[in-house]
Design a protein around this motif. Structure first.
Motif, mmCIF file in Angstrom:
data_model
loop_
_atom_site.group_PDB
_atom_site.id
_atom_site.type_symbol
_atom_site.label_atom_id
_atom_site.label_comp_id
_atom_site.label_asym_id
_atom_site.label_seq_id
_atom_site.Cartn_x
_atom_site.Cartn_y
_atom_site.Cartn_z
ATOM 1 N N ASN A 85 40.496 25.622 -26.206
ATOM 2 C CA ASN A 85 41.383 24.797 -26.065
ATOM 3 C C ASN A 85 40.575 23.809 -24.638
ATOM 4 O O ASN A 85 41.193 22.758 -23.998
ATOM 5 N N VAL A 86 39.933 25.140 -23.815
ATOM 6 C CA VAL A 86 40.780 25.181 -22.130
ATOM 7 C C VAL A 86 39.086 24.757 -21.697
ATOM 8 O O VAL A 86 38.306 24.586 -20.621
ATOM 9 N N SER A 87 37.787 25.503 -22.086
ATOM 10 C CA SER A 87 36.116 25.059 -21.737
ATOM 11 C C SER A 87 35.787 24.525 -21.584
ATOM 12 O O SER A 87 35.081 23.787 -20.000
ATOM 13 N N LYS A 88 36.136 23.389 -22.038
ATOM 14 C CA LYS A 88 35.904 21.631 -21.961
ATOM 15 C C LYS A 88 35.987 20.858 -20.242
ATOM 16 O O LYS A 88 35.597 20.628 -19.741
ATOM 17 N N PHE A 89 37.582 21.224 -20.076
ATOM 18 C CA PHE A 89 38.439 21.449 -18.627
ATOM 19 C C PHE A 89 38.105 21.385 -17.802
ATOM 20 O O PHE A 89 37.177 21.337 -16.985
ATOM 21 N N ALA A 92 34.476 19.861 -17.301
ATOM 22 C CA ALA A 92 34.497 18.917 -16.238
ATOM 23 C C ALA A 92 35.167 19.387 -14.645
ATOM 24 O O ALA A 92 33.992 18.132 -13.691
ATOM 25 N N GLU A 93 35.916 20.464 -14.779
ATOM 26 C CA GLU A 93 36.298 20.807 -13.315
ATOM 27 C C GLU A 93 35.148 21.248 -12.143
ATOM 28 O O GLU A 93 34.741 20.482 -11.219
ATOM 29 N N GLU A 96 32.599 18.012 -11.668
ATOM 30 C CA GLU A 96 33.655 17.804 -10.457
ATOM 31 C C GLU A 96 33.471 17.889 -9.021
ATOM 32 O O GLU A 96 32.967 17.489 -8.449
#
Length: 178
Positions: A85-89, A92-93, A96
């Motif tokens: 559940n964390v890889s997409k965040f 994205a970071e 960025e």
């Protein structure tokens, strides 16, 4: 049974160590040690749970249906691989951060060009020890003394001039306090 099996650490520790500041080397070493201990503990266990000889236990245990009940529960047991559940965040970071880095690089390149122009300008000037007051005025009109258009009082610092207001005075005026 296992969704994925870790065979070795996928972390490039030497590349990571190069980026760790000297003040955090000890914490980094402790973290790497904990990670290595964890990987060794995972590798010490078999990939799938051991097979149980259910027929042997059915012969051995006289209570009817008990072994069948255990077998049903054991076979029904499944430990799912945790969902990511964390890889997409993280991705994205990273994106960025890459954007911020490229913007910073572009801004830095612009600053470098401006500084190089400034350096070229300064190198083209007469050495200060050979300049006259007029040469200085021509080279730096914003900071040169101009007794005709902008007369100043000795020692010619902003604080000594008529109408000078300190930062505190300006802030007080901006807030409406006198």
């Amino acid at each position: 049974m296992a969704a994925r099996r870790i065979t070795q650490s996928s972390i490039n520790w030497s590349a990571l160590a190069e980026r760790v500041p000297a003040s955090q080397k000890s914490s980094f070493g402790a973290f790497k040690t904990k990670s290595d201990i964890y990987v060794r503990a995972v590798l010490a266990n078999p990939e799938s749970p051991p097979k149980i000889d259910w027929a042997y236990y059915k012969r051995l245990i006289p209570v009817a249906g008990l072994v069948d009940s255990f077998q049903k529960q054991y076979d029904g047991l499944s430990v799912p691989y945790p969902k990511d559940n964390v890889s997409k965040f993280v991705d994205a970071e990273i994106e960025e951060s890459q954007c911020e880095i490229s913007n910073y690089k572009k801004a830095s390149e612009q600053r470098i060009q401006n500084y190089q122009k400034e350096i070229a300008h300064l190198k083209a000037l007469l050495p200060y020890d050979q300049m006259t007051m007029e040469d200085y005025r021509d080279a730096f009109p914003e900071s040169a003394l101009d007794p005709i258009n902008k007369p100043t009082f000795w020692p010619h610092t902003p604080e000594e001039q008529v109408g000078y207001k300190s930062k505190e005075q300006l802030e007080a005026e901006a807030h409406g306090h006198h």
